[in-house]
Write a protein that holds these residues in place. Structure first.
Motif, PDB file in Angstrom:
ATOM      1  N   PHE A   1       2.628   1.552  -3.424  1.00 30.89           N
ATOM      2  CA  PHE A   1       1.657   2.003  -4.425  1.00 30.89           C
ATOM      3  C   PHE A   1       1.554   3.518  -4.466  1.00 30.89           C
ATOM      4  N   ASN A   2       1.654   4.179  -3.322  1.00 28.41           N
ATOM      5  CA  ASN A   2       1.570   5.639  -3.306  1.00 28.41           C
ATOM      6  C   ASN A   2       2.641   6.260  -4.194  1.00 28.41           C
TER       7      ASN A   2
ATOM      8  N   GLN B   1      -6.159  -1.304  -7.459  1.00 27.82           N
ATOM      9  CA  GLN B   1      -6.371   0.033  -6.899  1.00 27.82           C
ATOM     10  C   GLN B   1      -6.807   1.045  -7.956  1.00 27.82           C
TER      11      GLN B   1
ATOM     12  N   SER C   1       0.818  -1.215   0.000  1.00 30.61           N
ATOM     13  CA  SER C   1       0.000   0.000   0.000  1.00 30.61           C
ATOM     14  C   SER C   1       0.851   1.264   0.000  1.00 30.61           C
TER      15      SER C   1
ATOM     16  N   TYR D   1      -1.466  -5.728  -7.423  1.00 27.91           N
ATOM     17  CA  TYR D   1      -2.064  -4.860  -6.411  1.00 27.91           C
ATOM     18  C   TYR D   1      -2.400  -3.486  -6.990  1.00 27.91           C
ATOM     19  N   TYR D   2      -1.448  -2.901  -7.729  1.00 32.62           N
ATOM     20  CA  TYR D   2      -1.707  -1.594  -8.353  1.00 32.62           C
ATOM     21  C   TYR D   2      -2.974  -1.659  -9.214  1.00 32.62           C
TER      22      TYR D   2
END
Length: 282
Positions: free
Chosen positions: A94-95, A128, A91, A124-125
């Protein structure tokens, strides 16, 4: 005439150099190292595996950049990139990724290429920001349930293996051979694999073109590893109506070193699909 030819030659060199750009981009209090080559309308972003920086993509970067807009970068704390916030869990990583593509203005569908741990991050990206990812190339990507599956196949054999692996990582931490970011990501991988997944597992992917490359040779030639990879990585194909599965016995885990053409072929496959969609207005 000779002077004119010389000027043309010098100009061609300048154009070639300008086609590949290396720069630092601020992603929120820290800068990451980025390399870009503009050769086509569809952007391709490379996500490296654990311990690797943007240079791991050198065997294919210029070729891919000749027909796409290729972007390779080093995650925070890797290569020439500055350290970012901790812990280095998906997470938080990802930022940085989101800030990177926003800074570069990459709003159209992106082809995301992820190797190993970078493949799990790429998945994961995609969960999102599904509307911004147009396709995935998963290069011998981490699944998340590898350790549990291997332990179920032979608890003694793989129990000893994981004990040795953990001891080796602990030794490296004492030597400080890598940055703190590398070790933080290592801890994240261990936690994910030990638990058989992460709190967002299973990662529900959108119906986009997916190429899965599964390495079965070299350091991946153990029968247990081969079976585990085929079983786990086959799951990702079920999400897509435009899926391609490449299984190779000629390559170990670092496919970009052993068979870089396979990754290029996968990117070309998705690139053609996205270009066709653009031309048809979809």
């Amino acid at each position: 005439m000779k002077r004119t030819l010389l000027l043309i030659f010098i100009s061609s060199i300048a154009i070639s150099v300008d086609a590949q750009i290396t720069k630092k981009i601020d992603v929120g209090g820290h800068k990451i190292d980025v390399k870009i080559k503009h050769g086509g309308p569809i952007p391709v972003i490379f996500e490296a595996g654990l311990t690797k920086d943007l240079t791991c993509w050198d065997p294919i970067f210029n070729v891919v950049g000749s027909f796409t807009t290729a972007v390779a970068y080093s995650r925070a704390g890797y290569g020439n990139s500055e350290e970012g916030p901790f812990p280095r869990i998906p997470s938080i990583i990802f930022n940085d990724f989101r800030a990177l593509i926003d800074s570069l203005g990459l709003n159209q569908p992106i082809i995301l290429v992820g190797h190993s741990w970078g493949g799990l991050l790429a998945r994961y990206y995609t969960t999102q920001i599904p509307k911004r990812i147009g396709g995935l190339v998963l290069v011998d990507a981490t699944h998340g349930a590898e350790d549990q599956t291997l332990l179920e196949s032979d608890s003694v054999k793989w129990g000893y293996y994981f004990q040795g692996y953990t001891a080796a990582i602990d030794s490296l931490k004492r030597v400080k051979a890598f940055s703190e970011s590398v070790f933080s990501e290592w801890d994240a991988v261990d936690e994910i694999c030990e638990s058989g997944g992460i709190d967002f597992e299973p990662l529900q992917l959108p119906n986009i073109p997916i190429v899965v490359i599964t390495a079965q040779g070299g350091d991946s030639s153990d029968p247990d590893i081969q079976h585990t990879k085929r079983k786990n990585q086959a799951e990702w194909l079920e999400y897509s109506t435009n899926a391609m599965w490449i299984i190779t016995e000629k390559s170990g885990h670092d496919v970009m070193v052993f068979q870089p053409n396979l990754i290029i072929d996968g990117i070309e496959y998705i690139n053609k699909i996205l270009l066709a969609e653009q031309s048809s207005g979809n």
